[in-house]
Design a protein around this motif. Structure first.
Motif, mmCIF file in Angstrom:
data_model
loop_
_atom_site.group_PDB
_atom_site.id
_atom_site.type_symbol
_atom_site.label_atom_id
_atom_site.label_comp_id
_atom_site.label_asym_id
_atom_site.label_seq_id
_atom_site.Cartn_x
_atom_site.Cartn_y
_atom_site.Cartn_z
ATOM 1 N N ALA A 13 2.906 3.212 4.984
ATOM 2 C CA ALA A 13 1.909 2.213 5.551
ATOM 3 C C ALA A 13 0.561 1.310 5.744
ATOM 4 N N LEU A 14 0.420 0.738 5.681
ATOM 5 C CA LEU A 14 -1.336 0.477 6.326
ATOM 6 C C LEU A 14 -1.533 -0.207 7.516
ATOM 7 N N SER A 15 -2.113 0.135 8.441
ATOM 8 C CA SER A 15 -1.752 0.237 9.617
ATOM 9 C C SER A 15 -3.266 -0.065 10.207
ATOM 10 N N TRP A 16 -3.919 -0.891 11.540
ATOM 11 C CA TRP A 16 -4.575 -2.034 11.831
ATOM 12 C C TRP A 16 -3.886 -2.668 13.650
ATOM 13 N N ASP A 17 -4.867 -1.854 14.430
ATOM 14 C CA ASP A 17 -5.130 -2.286 15.304
ATOM 15 C C ASP A 17 -3.759 -2.043 16.014
ATOM 16 N N GLY A 18 -2.508 -0.940 15.772
ATOM 17 C CA GLY A 18 -1.345 -0.911 16.640
ATOM 18 C C GLY A 18 -0.616 -1.730 14.838
ATOM 19 N N PRO A 78 3.798 -2.637 5.611
ATOM 20 C CA PRO A 78 4.751 -1.596 4.414
ATOM 21 C C PRO A 78 4.087 -1.751 3.506
ATOM 22 N N ILE A 79 3.736 -0.408 2.760
ATOM 23 C CA ILE A 79 4.009 -0.015 1.069
ATOM 24 C C ILE A 79 4.781 -0.158 0.619
ATOM 25 N N ALA A 80 5.022 -0.950 -0.765
ATOM 26 C CA ALA A 80 6.298 -1.003 -1.742
ATOM 27 C C ALA A 80 6.472 0.439 -2.064
ATOM 28 N N ASP A 81 7.564 0.716 -2.977
ATOM 29 C CA ASP A 81 8.193 2.441 -3.541
ATOM 30 C C ASP A 81 7.192 2.378 -4.331
ATOM 31 N N GLY A 82 7.341 1.573 -5.268
ATOM 32 C CA GLY A 82 6.953 1.601 -6.727
ATOM 33 C C GLY A 82 5.372 1.900 -6.407
ATOM 34 N N LEU A 83 4.569 1.742 -5.073
ATOM 35 C CA LEU A 83 3.365 2.499 -4.991
ATOM 36 C C LEU A 83 3.580 4.211 -4.292
ATOM 37 N N LEU A 84 3.923 4.863 -4.126
ATOM 38 C CA LEU A 84 4.551 5.505 -3.516
ATOM 39 C C LEU A 84 4.180 7.060 -4.534
ATOM 40 N N ASP A 85 3.851 8.008 -4.068
ATOM 41 C CA ASP A 85 4.130 9.569 -5.031
ATOM 42 C C ASP A 85 4.879 9.932 -4.567
ATOM 43 N N SER A 86 5.350 11.170 -5.248
ATOM 44 C CA SER A 86 6.843 11.912 -5.036
ATOM 45 C C SER A 86 6.515 13.078 -3.946
ATOM 46 N N ASP A 145 6.924 10.346 -1.119
ATOM 47 C CA ASP A 145 6.166 9.611 -0.321
ATOM 48 C C ASP A 145 5.686 9.128 1.011
ATOM 49 N N ALA A 146 3.964 9.249 0.066
ATOM 50 C CA ALA A 146 3.401 8.813 0.346
ATOM 51 C C ALA A 146 1.968 7.284 -0.848
ATOM 52 N N PHE A 147 1.112 7.241 0.257
ATOM 53 C CA PHE A 147 0.186 6.300 -0.615
ATOM 54 C C PHE A 147 -0.990 7.238 -1.158
#
Length: 414
Positions: free
Chosen positions: A183-188, A192-200, A202-204
């Protein structure tokens, strides 16, 4: 928030919920950044579904056309040709004024006051710019202003490229989304980031902070994160002054109240008419029941009168045998069978028969006992035995009946 302004805000909120996809675009330091937001399955929250950046060298006087055309190309490649787009300008492209505004009952009223306050401070026409209201660093209000001519030039470029420009934003320099795993976070808050952008793992890992600018306007327009900032929806400003706005609001409120009163009166009239119809239907149902019962009683009385008249006619006829036979047919009991009937002028009627039990025979005899109108002397049971002393066998009986016609004839002959 209350009244008509609250209703309008609610309608706008519902329109936002019907938006399923939005793209954010930013052009910074020779790079074009395009980010796509879309709802998850079954109307879930928005998530980042794609991030694209390409080099773009554009002439100073033609940068709008170059940005719009390249954006259209990237969206078409993603299959997002028909989507809302929010473009993010640099912070230097807008002017921000800090001011202090009185408290009002509606967010729309506060924004209108801020718009005309900015026009007064900038010595500009209210219709010559777009404005966005946000909180200042000292707790007051800040009004950001975007020239309408510049916004319309950018909108024409995107329109020529076949893209509908939904709005323009101006991200603050302090706005930076942080990539934290999925996910991308801002001020708490987290986007979410879609599964298609995640690496093996489970992170971007391909995050570029410049995408924060591209996502900024899209996030504000669809409320993907509770972020307050500068966004300018490309809608025409049709306000000529504060008094006009208050008057229009008052007229709209009066019209709405009148509509509610008329609707309530119509609803009450319909309710009264329905109650009257139900009451009339109930009365008709009761009347129909009474009428039906009267018809049934009348038919039953007519049938009994016909039977009595037929019996009287048979009794008065010259041949009394028919009357006696008909009357005997009205007297019966379960388990009794007549084998012989002897009827002679001036003599009692002789009956011979069988009964399954003495109780059945007793019921048969009692029927004649009760019929004193036709058999005034009642029945005379002469014999009732079981053949050969069989206690379980059939009861054989014989009896005499003196009837009214025969009795009258006998009396008349003496």
């Amino acid at each position: 928030m209350s009244g008509l302004a609250g209703l309008l805000d609610d309608v706008r909120g519902r329109m936002r919920r019907h938006v399923d996809r939005v793209a954010g675009v930013a052009y910074r330091e020779g790079m074009l950044y395009v980010a796509g937001l879309a709802r998850g399955d079954m109307g879930a929250a928005f998530e980042v579904v794609f991030l694209e950046n390409v080099m773009l060298q554009a002439a100073t006087d033609e940068w709008q056309q170059a940005v719009a055309e390249k954006t259209a190309s990237l969206l078409a490649r993603k299959g997002w040709s028909d989507v809302r787009v929010v473009y993010a300008m640099d912070e230097s492209d807008v002017e921000t004024i800090e001011t202090s505004l009185p408290m009002t009952t509606s967010a729309d009223e506060t924004k209108r006051m801020a718009h005309f306050e900015a026009a007064r401070l900038l010595h500009s026409e209210p219709a010559s710019f777009f404005s966005a209201l946000m909180q200042a660093s000292d707790g007051g209000q800040a009004v950001s202003v975007l020239e309408k001519e510049r916004a319309e030039a950018l909108a024409r470029a995107f329109d020529a490229a076949g893209i509908a420009l939904w709005g323009i934003s101006a991200p603050e320099a302090s706005f930076h989304l942080l990539c934290e795993g999925r996910a991308l976070s801002w001020d708490g808050c987290r986007l979410p980031i879609a599964d298609g952008l995640l690496d093996s793992d489970d992170a971007f890992h391909g995050w570029d902070e410049s995408f924060s600018y591209a996502l900024y306007g899209a996030i504000l327009m669809v409320k993907a994160l509770p972020v307050k900032g500068r966004v300018f929806p490309l809608q025409r400003v049709e306000l000529s002054g504060w008094a006009y706005g208050r008057a229009a609001l008052a007229v709209a409120a009066v019209w709405l109240v009148a509509l509610l009163v008329v609707s309530a009166a119509d609803a009450y009239s319909w309710y009264v008419a329905r109650r009257e119809a139900e009451q009339s239907a109930a009365e008709l149902a009761l009347l129909y029941g009474d009428t039906q019962r009267m018809e049934d009683a009348r038919a039953e009385n007519a049938w009994m009168d016909a039977q009595e008249q037929a019996l009287r006619q048979l009794t008065d006829e010259r041949s009394p045998a028919a009357a006696v036979l008909v009357h005997l047919g009205t007297q019966n009991a379960d388990g009794v069978c007549l084998d012989d009937i002897t009827l002679q002028q001036g003599k009692p009627v002789e009956l011979k028969g069988r009964a399954v039990t003495f109780d059945a025979l007793s019921s048969y005899v009692q029927g004649f006992e009760r019929d004193r109108a036709f058999f005034p002397d009642g029945p005379l049971l002469r014999d009732s035995t079981r053949p050969d002393g069989d206690e379980a066998g059939t009861v054989v009986f014989s009896m005499e009946l003196r009837w009214g016609k025969e009795q009258g004839d006998a009396d008349g002959g003496t």
